[in-house]
Design a protein around this motif. Structure first.
Motif, PDB file in Angstrom:
ATOM      1  N   THR A   1      97.475 -35.981  69.892  1.00 41.97           N
ATOM      2  CA  THR A   1      98.552 -36.747  70.509  1.00 41.97           C
ATOM      3  C   THR A   1      97.953 -37.545  71.659  1.00 41.97           C
ATOM      4  N   ILE A   2      98.773 -38.358  72.276  1.00 42.15           N
ATOM      5  CA  ILE A   2      98.338 -39.220  73.362  1.00 42.15           C
ATOM      6  C   ILE A   2      98.657 -38.548  74.694  1.00 42.15           C
ATOM      7  N   GLY A   3      97.955 -38.949  75.750  1.00 47.21           N
ATOM      8  CA  GLY A   3      98.232 -38.440  77.081  1.00 47.21           C
ATOM      9  C   GLY A   3      99.329 -39.251  77.766  1.00 47.21           C
ATOM     10  N   PRO A   4      99.935 -38.711  78.826  1.00 48.20           N
ATOM     11  CA  PRO A   4     101.097 -39.363  79.457  1.00 48.20           C
ATOM     12  C   PRO A   4     100.781 -40.705  80.111  1.00 48.20           C
TER      13      PRO A   4
ATOM     14  N   ILE B 166     105.901 -42.286  83.601  1.00 49.42           N
ATOM     15  CA  ILE B 166     104.982 -41.213  83.207  1.00 49.42           C
ATOM     16  C   ILE B 166     105.748 -39.928  82.939  1.00 49.42           C
ATOM     17  N   GLU B 167     106.752 -39.640  83.756  1.00 51.61           N
ATOM     18  CA  GLU B 167     107.549 -38.416  83.552  1.00 51.61           C
ATOM     19  C   GLU B 167     108.276 -38.453  82.215  1.00 51.61           C
ATOM     20  N   LYS B 168     108.810 -39.612  81.841  1.00 48.92           N
ATOM     21  CA  LYS B 168     109.469 -39.727  80.537  1.00 48.92           C
ATOM     22  C   LYS B 168     108.464 -39.538  79.408  1.00 48.92           C
ATOM     23  N   CYS B 169     107.301 -40.126  79.565  1.00 43.48           N
ATOM     24  CA  CYS B 169     106.254 -39.972  78.552  1.00 43.48           C
ATOM     25  C   CYS B 169     105.832 -38.513  78.434  1.00 43.48           C
TER      26      CYS B 169
ATOM     27  N   PHE C  96      98.402 -39.615  88.975  1.00 43.01           N
ATOM     28  CA  PHE C  96      99.167 -40.225  87.892  1.00 43.01           C
ATOM     29  C   PHE C  96      98.840 -39.663  86.503  1.00 43.01           C
ATOM     30  N   SER C  97      97.881 -38.759  86.419  1.00 44.28           N
ATOM     31  CA  SER C  97      97.534 -38.176  85.120  1.00 44.28           C
ATOM     32  C   SER C  97      97.390 -36.663  85.190  1.00 44.28           C
ATOM     33  N   SER C  98      96.443 -36.192  85.983  1.00 45.00           N
ATOM     34  CA  SER C  98      96.127 -34.758  85.965  1.00 45.00           C
ATOM     35  C   SER C  98      97.307 -33.886  86.362  1.00 45.00           C
TER      36      SER C  98
END
Length: 334
Positions: free
Chosen positions: A133-136, A164-167, A204-206
């Motif tokens: 799958t893809i990351g957020p 990002i939260e929705k993703c 924004f990612s980790s």
């Protein structure tokens, strides 16, 4: 019964390898990539063909980073004999972020991928099955536009975080179903986060990867973090996400990264799919593989791998040489 991926790699007396070979399998069965990425049976056949030919240590599904964006509503196209790509921007204004719904799992080609996974798992292979799958952050970039989203995190971090939260909510639901189907792990592809500064990558990612790990990662099901753009300065923030398996591309210094993680966390990579496998000579494949194995020989938590999925038109004998070099290393080390 699921396989504990950490034990499978770290406790093995033989150096294992991880190869994402669905595209190569497509070539083996003489099917175009547009067919393999849209026809369930064709992709299953491609996966089995690759496994039957090369006898790999892992069975992997395709690395398709368009599926989740398409589920949100993005346009996806096939450009020639290639994997699908997202075209255009679904979201062009931050006001749209509040109104875009989180899609249900099973819509669009998520159902296609889950059906493939179910067919593979039901065959009860004797090697671990890794879904994808893809990351957020990478998904958010697909929806908003990569360059535009990299700018947005600086100019409007609040709106960026909302997207990002929705993703991440969607990805969590997707991984939950993948886990329920019996996969041994999932490759979470977050390459766009490698374009951020280390501090931005953490924020924004980790932070969102940590949420996924804490909720879904377990000895029977591992989240494998993939970032083919990350380099050594990013490593501390990636480690903080609590992922136990990290898969990197060419920019990462693999031996140095191994020296910075405990032995119960796996580092994987990082032979370049294009430079080494597709365009490189047989001598380059042999020397690059030998050198990487030699420089990581003291680390049982290293899993050698191309740094991303392999192109369909790679010469088969190059992969055979890669396997042979690993086999010779294992024989000499055994």
């Amino acid at each position: 019964m699921n396989i504990n991926l950490l034990d499978y790699v770290i406790k093995s007396k033989q150096r294992k390898s991880l190869v994402f070979g669905t595209n190569v399998g497509a070539a083996l069965i003489r099917k175009s990539l547009p067919v393999v990425y849209t026809d369930e049976n064709a992709q299953v056949d491609a996966i089995h063909a690759f496994c039957d030919f090369f006898k790999p240590d892992f069975m992997t599904t395709s690395m398709d980073l368009s599926i989740e964006a398409e589920c949100f509503g993005s346009q996806v196209k096939f450009l020639g004999d290639s994997a699908p790509v997202v075209t255009g921007r679904l979201i062009t204004d931050t006001n749209q972020i509040n109104h875009i719904p989180v899609p249900d799992i099973g819509e669009m080609r998520t159902k296609f991928c889950l059906n493939i996974l179910q067919k593979i798992v039901s065959a009860k292979p004797n090697i671990p099955v890794i879904a994808g799958t893809i990351g957020p952050f990478t998904l958010a970039g697909r929806l908003f536009g990569v360059s535009e989203f990299l700018e947005l995190v600086i100019l409007d971090p609040e709106s960026s975080i909302k997207l990002i939260e929705k993703c991440n909510s969607f990805i969590e639901n997707y991984i939950c179903v993948i886990k329920s189907l019996g996969a041994d792990g999932v490759l979470l592809a977050e390459p766009t986060a490698g374009l951020l500064s280390p501090k931005q990558l953490g924020k924004f990612s980790s932070d969102y990867i940590t949420e996924l790990v804490q909720k879904l990662d377990s000895p029977e099901f591992r989240i494998i973090y993939h970032n083919c753009a990350a380099a050594l300065p990013h490593l501390p923030q990636i480690i903080e996400s609590e992922v136990s398996i990290m898969h990197f591309g060419e920019p990462m210094d693999i031996p140095e990264s191994l020296s910075r993680v405990p032995l119960d966390r796996i580092i994987s990579g990082n032979l370049d799919p294009a430079k080494v496998f597709l365009l490189g000579s047989h001598a380059l494949i042999e020397s690059s593989t030998t050198e990487l194995l030699s420089r990581t020989a003291g680390y049982p938590n290293f899993l050698i791998s191309p740094g991303c999925d392999l192109p369909a038109d790679i010469a088969i004998d190059k992969l055979e040489l890669f396997d042979a070099v690993i086999g010779n290393f294992n024989n000499q080390s055994g």
